[in-house]
Scaffold this motif. Structure first.
Motif, PDB file in Angstrom:
ATOM      1  N   GLU A 116       8.964   1.941 -28.964  1.00  0.00           N
ATOM      2  CA  GLU A 116       9.722   1.188 -27.962  1.00  0.00           C
ATOM      3  C   GLU A 116      11.238   1.269 -28.167  1.00  0.00           C
ATOM      4  OE1 GLU A 116       8.261  -0.205 -25.445  1.00  0.00           O
ATOM      5  OE2 GLU A 116       6.213   0.129 -26.137  1.00  0.00           O
ATOM      6  N   SER A 117      11.688   2.149 -29.069  1.00  0.00           N
ATOM      7  CA  SER A 117      13.105   2.186 -29.443  1.00  0.00           C
ATOM      8  C   SER A 117      14.030   2.524 -28.280  1.00  0.00           C
ATOM      9  CB  SER A 117      13.325   3.176 -30.587  1.00  0.00           C
ATOM     10  OG  SER A 117      12.931   4.485 -30.204  1.00  0.00           O
ATOM     11  N   ASP A 118      13.583   3.359 -27.346  1.00  0.00           N
ATOM     12  CA  ASP A 118      14.434   3.721 -26.210  1.00  0.00           C
ATOM     13  C   ASP A 118      14.612   2.550 -25.244  1.00  0.00           C
ATOM     14  OD1 ASP A 118      14.837   6.267 -27.134  1.00  0.00           O
ATOM     15  OD2 ASP A 118      13.196   7.154 -25.973  1.00  0.00           O
ATOM     16  N   ARG A 119      13.536   1.845 -24.955  1.00  0.00           N
ATOM     17  CA  ARG A 119      13.603   0.718 -24.014  1.00  0.00           C
ATOM     18  C   ARG A 119      14.156  -0.539 -24.667  1.00  0.00           C
ATOM     19  NH1 ARG A 119       8.618  -0.979 -20.968  1.00  0.00           N
ATOM     20  NH2 ARG A 119       7.652  -0.954 -23.030  1.00  0.00           N
ATOM     21  N   PHE A 120      13.708  -0.806 -25.899  1.00  0.00           N
ATOM     22  CA  PHE A 120      14.098  -2.038 -26.586  1.00  0.00           C
ATOM     23  C   PHE A 120      14.607  -1.739 -27.994  1.00  0.00           C
ATOM     24  CE2 PHE A 120      10.389  -3.568 -23.898  1.00  0.00           C
ATOM     25  CZ  PHE A 120      11.194  -4.091 -22.894  1.00  0.00           C
ATOM     26  N   PRO A 121      15.809  -1.180 -28.116  1.00  0.00           N
ATOM     27  CA  PRO A 121      16.333  -0.869 -29.452  1.00  0.00           C
ATOM     28  C   PRO A 121      16.485  -2.105 -30.326  1.00  0.00           C
ATOM     29  CG  PRO A 121      18.064  -0.729 -27.789  1.00  0.00           C
ATOM     30  CD  PRO A 121      16.763  -0.831 -27.050  1.00  0.00           C
ATOM     31  N   GLU A 122      16.544  -3.284 -29.701  1.00  0.00           N
ATOM     32  CA  GLU A 122      16.707  -4.507 -30.470  1.00  0.00           C
ATOM     33  C   GLU A 122      15.447  -4.885 -31.249  1.00  0.00           C
ATOM     34  OE1 GLU A 122      15.716  -5.928 -26.232  1.00  0.00           O
ATOM     35  OE2 GLU A 122      16.632  -4.216 -27.249  1.00  0.00           O
ATOM     36  N   LEU A 123      14.299  -4.265 -30.927  1.00  0.00           N
ATOM     37  CA  LEU A 123      13.076  -4.551 -31.664  1.00  0.00           C
ATOM     38  C   LEU A 123      13.239  -4.179 -33.134  1.00  0.00           C
ATOM     39  CD1 LEU A 123      10.238  -3.340 -29.249  1.00  0.00           C
ATOM     40  CD2 LEU A 123      10.920  -5.676 -29.731  1.00  0.00           C
ATOM     41  N   GLY A 124      13.729  -2.958 -33.366  1.00  0.00           N
ATOM     42  CA  GLY A 124      13.927  -2.496 -34.730  1.00  0.00           C
ATOM     43  C   GLY A 124      14.966  -3.328 -35.456  1.00  0.00           C
ATOM     44  N   ARG A 125      16.015  -3.717 -34.741  1.00  0.00           N
ATOM     45  CA  ARG A 125      17.065  -4.533 -35.345  1.00  0.00           C
ATOM     46  C   ARG A 125      16.506  -5.890 -35.770  1.00  0.00           C
ATOM     47  NH1 ARG A 125      20.249  -5.306 -31.156  1.00  0.00           N
ATOM     48  NH2 ARG A 125      20.835  -3.109 -31.236  1.00  0.00           N
ATOM     49  N   ALA A 126      15.666  -6.461 -34.925  1.00  0.00           N
ATOM     50  CA  ALA A 126      15.068  -7.759 -35.248  1.00  0.00           C
ATOM     51  C   ALA A 126      14.167  -7.646 -36.479  1.00  0.00           C
ATOM     52  CB  ALA A 126      14.265  -8.279 -34.060  1.00  0.00           C
ATOM     53  N   PHE A 127      13.398  -6.557 -36.564  1.00  0.00           N
ATOM     54  CA  PHE A 127      12.520  -6.323 -37.710  1.00  0.00           C
ATOM     55  C   PHE A 127      13.339  -6.228 -38.995  1.00  0.00           C
ATOM     56  CE2 PHE A 127      10.146  -3.030 -40.278  1.00  0.00           C
ATOM     57  CZ  PHE A 127       9.194  -3.908 -40.758  1.00  0.00           C
ATOM     58  N   TYR A 128      14.451  -5.496 -38.933  1.00  0.00           N
ATOM     59  CA  TYR A 128      15.290  -5.307 -40.119  1.00  0.00           C
ATOM     60  C   TYR A 128      15.973  -6.601 -40.542  1.00  0.00           C
ATOM     61  CZ  TYR A 128      18.959  -3.619 -43.189  1.00  0.00           C
ATOM     62  OH  TYR A 128      19.792  -3.443 -44.266  1.00  0.00           O
ATOM     63  N   GLU A 129      16.557  -7.293 -39.573  1.00  0.00           N
ATOM     64  CA  GLU A 129      17.348  -8.483 -39.904  1.00  0.00           C
ATOM     65  C   GLU A 129      16.486  -9.659 -40.361  1.00  0.00           C
ATOM     66  OE1 GLU A 129      19.654  -9.260 -36.441  1.00  0.00           O
ATOM     67  OE2 GLU A 129      21.106  -7.663 -36.851  1.00  0.00           O
ATOM     68  N   SER A 130      15.245  -9.710 -39.911  1.00  0.00           N
ATOM     69  CA  SER A 130      14.402 -10.857 -40.254  1.00  0.00           C
ATOM     70  C   SER A 130      13.692 -10.703 -41.585  1.00  0.00           C
ATOM     71  CB  SER A 130      13.344 -11.074 -39.156  1.00  0.00           C
ATOM     72  OG  SER A 130      12.487  -9.956 -39.065  1.00  0.00           O
ATOM     73  N   GLY A 131      13.668  -9.508 -42.147  1.00  0.00           N
ATOM     74  CA  GLY A 131      12.984  -9.312 -43.413  1.00  0.00           C
ATOM     75  C   GLY A 131      13.776  -8.505 -44.418  1.00  0.00           C
ATOM     76  N   PRO A 132      13.861  -7.187 -44.220  1.00  0.00           N
ATOM     77  CA  PRO A 132      14.571  -6.341 -45.187  1.00  0.00           C
ATOM     78  C   PRO A 132      15.994  -6.792 -45.482  1.00  0.00           C
ATOM     79  CG  PRO A 132      13.317  -4.989 -43.669  1.00  0.00           C
ATOM     80  CD  PRO A 132      13.205  -6.404 -43.167  1.00  0.00           C
ATOM     81  N   GLU A 133      16.726  -7.225 -44.473  1.00  0.00           N
ATOM     82  CA  GLU A 133      18.109  -7.631 -44.691  1.00  0.00           C
ATOM     83  C   GLU A 133      18.195  -8.908 -45.539  1.00  0.00           C
ATOM     84  OE1 GLU A 133      22.224  -7.826 -44.687  1.00  0.00           O
ATOM     85  OE2 GLU A 133      20.829  -6.174 -44.325  1.00  0.00           O
TER      86      GLU A 133
END
Length: 206
Positions: A116-133
């Motif tokens: 879904e990265s093309d339509r919703f690039p914020e999905l990956g950002r949310a995944f990163y910021e809520s855990g790995p970060e």
């Protein structure tokens, strides 16, 4: 587009129930394949109840990811002893990171975010910021304390934390993400964990 914020979500008695149902359906059908009807059915609530908590499917997906990742990050953070030696702390952190990376949840979320990265690039950002970060920030904080005690020698703390996370992926992450190997023995995990800690300390240890 920014990730959905907490203002878009209303919590109530069946909030956690909806999250559990959504998690089940998203993991089974992916983001695109998951229907609101199926989520409501799995959660045991009406569509009206579901929409009372979440305005749309995208917001619900974000909350499922955020909730799971924050839970995993908090569990790891709680175990970090600021006064413990680097080898002990790094081993504990790796023992959390590696199994989570190889979990069915992380693998499926990675694939969904990629698809879904093309339509919703914020999905990956949310995944990163809520855990790995979150985990990265806490590990960096520990490293600064260890340097102050003379136990580590690090100049670029952000890079060092990222390098350790990448070491925890060696050999297993790509194989798991692409379905080449999805089950690992304790010995295989120990090999990766020990290798990550030893390699990191060889570079930054005192």
């Amino acid at each position: 587009m920014d990730a959905p914020g907490a203002a878009e979500i209303r919590k109530g008695r069946k909030f956690d129930q909806v999250l559990r149902g959504a998690r089940e359906v998203f993991m089974r059908d992916g983001f695109e394949g998951a229907s609101v009807d199926d989520i409501a059915r799995a959660a045991g609530v009406s569509k009206a109840t579901l929409y009372a908590y979440f305005p749309d499917k995208r917001v619900l997906f974000f909350e499922v990811v955020r909730n799971e990742c924050e839970l995993q990050a908090e569990r790891a953070v709680e175990l970090i002893d600021d006064d413990a030696p680097p080898r002990a702390v790094l081993t504990m952190v790796a023992q959390r990171i590696v199994p989570f990376l190889l979990s069915d949840f992380a693998r499926r979320i990675f694939r969904i975010c990629l698809a879904e990265s093309d339509r919703f690039p914020e999905l990956g950002r949310a995944f990163y910021e809520s855990g790995p970060e979150l985990g990265r920030a806490r590990l960096t904080e520990y490293m600064r304390d260890a340097v102050a005690r003379g136990e580590l020698h690090i100049v670029d703390f952000d890079l060092a934390a990222d390098q350790f996370a990448e070491l925890c992926k060696a050999h297993v992450w790509v194989r798991s993400a692409f379905g080449v190997q999805t089950e690992y023995t304790e010995a295989e995990l120990a090999r990766v964990i020990d290798g990550a800690v030893e390699t990191f300390l060889a570079r930054y240890g005192v």
